[in-house]
Design an enzyme around this catalytic site. Sequence first.
Site, PDB file in Angstrom:
ATOM      1  N   SER A 243       0.793  -1.239   0.000  1.00  0.00           N
ATOM      2  CA  SER A 243       0.000   0.000   0.000  1.00  0.00           C
ATOM      3  C   SER A 243       0.818   1.277   0.000  1.00  0.00           C
ATOM      4  O   SER A 243       0.234   2.366  -0.020  1.00  0.00           O
ATOM      5  CB  SER A 243      -0.954   0.005   1.192  1.00  0.00           C
TER       6      SER A 243
ATOM      7  N   LYS B 137      -0.257   3.710  -2.567  1.00  0.00           N
ATOM      8  CA  LYS B 137      -1.331   4.694  -2.457  1.00  0.00           C
ATOM      9  C   LYS B 137      -0.818   6.131  -2.382  1.00  0.00           C
ATOM     10  O   LYS B 137      -1.583   7.071  -2.672  1.00  0.00           O
ATOM     11  CB  LYS B 137      -2.214   4.371  -1.265  1.00  0.00           C
TER      12      LYS B 137
ATOM     13  N   SER C 288      -5.869   3.196   4.594  1.00  0.00           N
ATOM     14  CA  SER C 288      -5.364   2.354   3.508  1.00  0.00           C
ATOM     15  C   SER C 288      -6.468   1.500   2.897  1.00  0.00           C
ATOM     16  O   SER C 288      -6.249   0.334   2.544  1.00  0.00           O
ATOM     17  CB  SER C 288      -4.210   1.469   4.001  1.00  0.00           C
TER      18      SER C 288
ATOM     19  N   LYS D 119       3.013   6.569   5.445  1.00  0.00           N
ATOM     20  CA  LYS D 119       2.184   5.560   4.774  1.00  0.00           C
ATOM     21  C   LYS D 119       2.725   4.186   5.109  1.00  0.00           C
ATOM     22  O   LYS D 119       3.939   3.948   5.035  1.00  0.00           O
ATOM     23  CB  LYS D 119       2.186   5.743   3.255  1.00  0.00           C
TER      24      LYS D 119
END
Length: 231
Positions: free
Chosen positions: A54, A57, A111, A216
Site C-alpha cells: 500500500s 497509495k 489504507s 504511509k
Amino acid sequence: MTNRIFKAMLCTLALWASVCGAMQLNSQHAIVVKDGTKEVLYEKDQNAVVPIASLTKLMTAMVVLDSHPDMNAQITIQSEDVDTLKHSRSYVPVGTTLPRREILRLALMSSDNRAAAALARTFPGGHAGFVRAVEEKIRALKMTHTVIKEPTGLSPDNTSTASDLASMAIAASQYPDIVHITTDRSTSITMNGRARVVNNTNKLVGARGWDVLLSKTGFTNEAGRCLIMRI
C-alpha cells in the site's frame, strides 16, 4: 518491531541514529535520507526491486491530485472496486457515496483498497488513464526501477526500490492534502448516515516523542510490512 520485510524510507531531520539502529535489526530493505539535502544517512539493500504493497497509495494520491479534480464530487463505491485478489476488508460498503476528498482520506489514512480503486476508476480516462498518468509521474520523478500497475498495492506486480520510494516520499511531502491526511491520527467520516471513526494505520502518528510529517504503511504477504515516513 519484528517485520519480515520493512522498507523504511525516512526523510529525517533528527533521531536518525536510533531509527537506523532499529532498522539494522529488522529491515531487509531500507534507506534514510536527510531532509532537504537528500544525503543518504543509512541504507540497506536500497536498490533491490520488491513489491511495495500500500505504499502504492501515495502515488495514487499524487496522480489524482495532479489531475485537479473536484474534491467535492460524489463518488459511489461500486462492486468493481471490491478486492477480488486478496479479499481484503473495507470500511466502505458497496453503494456508499462520499465526496472525493473523503475517499482520498480513506485511501491514505486507513489504507482502504476500495477507496483507492474508486479513485482510479473515476480518474479522467478511467483506470487506463490512471495507469498512464502513473507511468508519466514515475518518469518525471526518475523512479527508474518502479512499476505500478494498479492503485491499491494489492498486486505483487507493483514493485520498486527503497531508493525510488525515497524520491516518492519527498515528492509526496509537497502535497498539503497528503501531508494533512497522513499525519492525522484519526478522523470521523459519515457513511450512510452513521459516523465512523477512521484511524491512521501508522501507530507512531500522534505518539509521544514523534513529530511525523508524512506517513504511509503497507502490508501484503509478498511485500511484508512496509513504511514510508518523514520525521
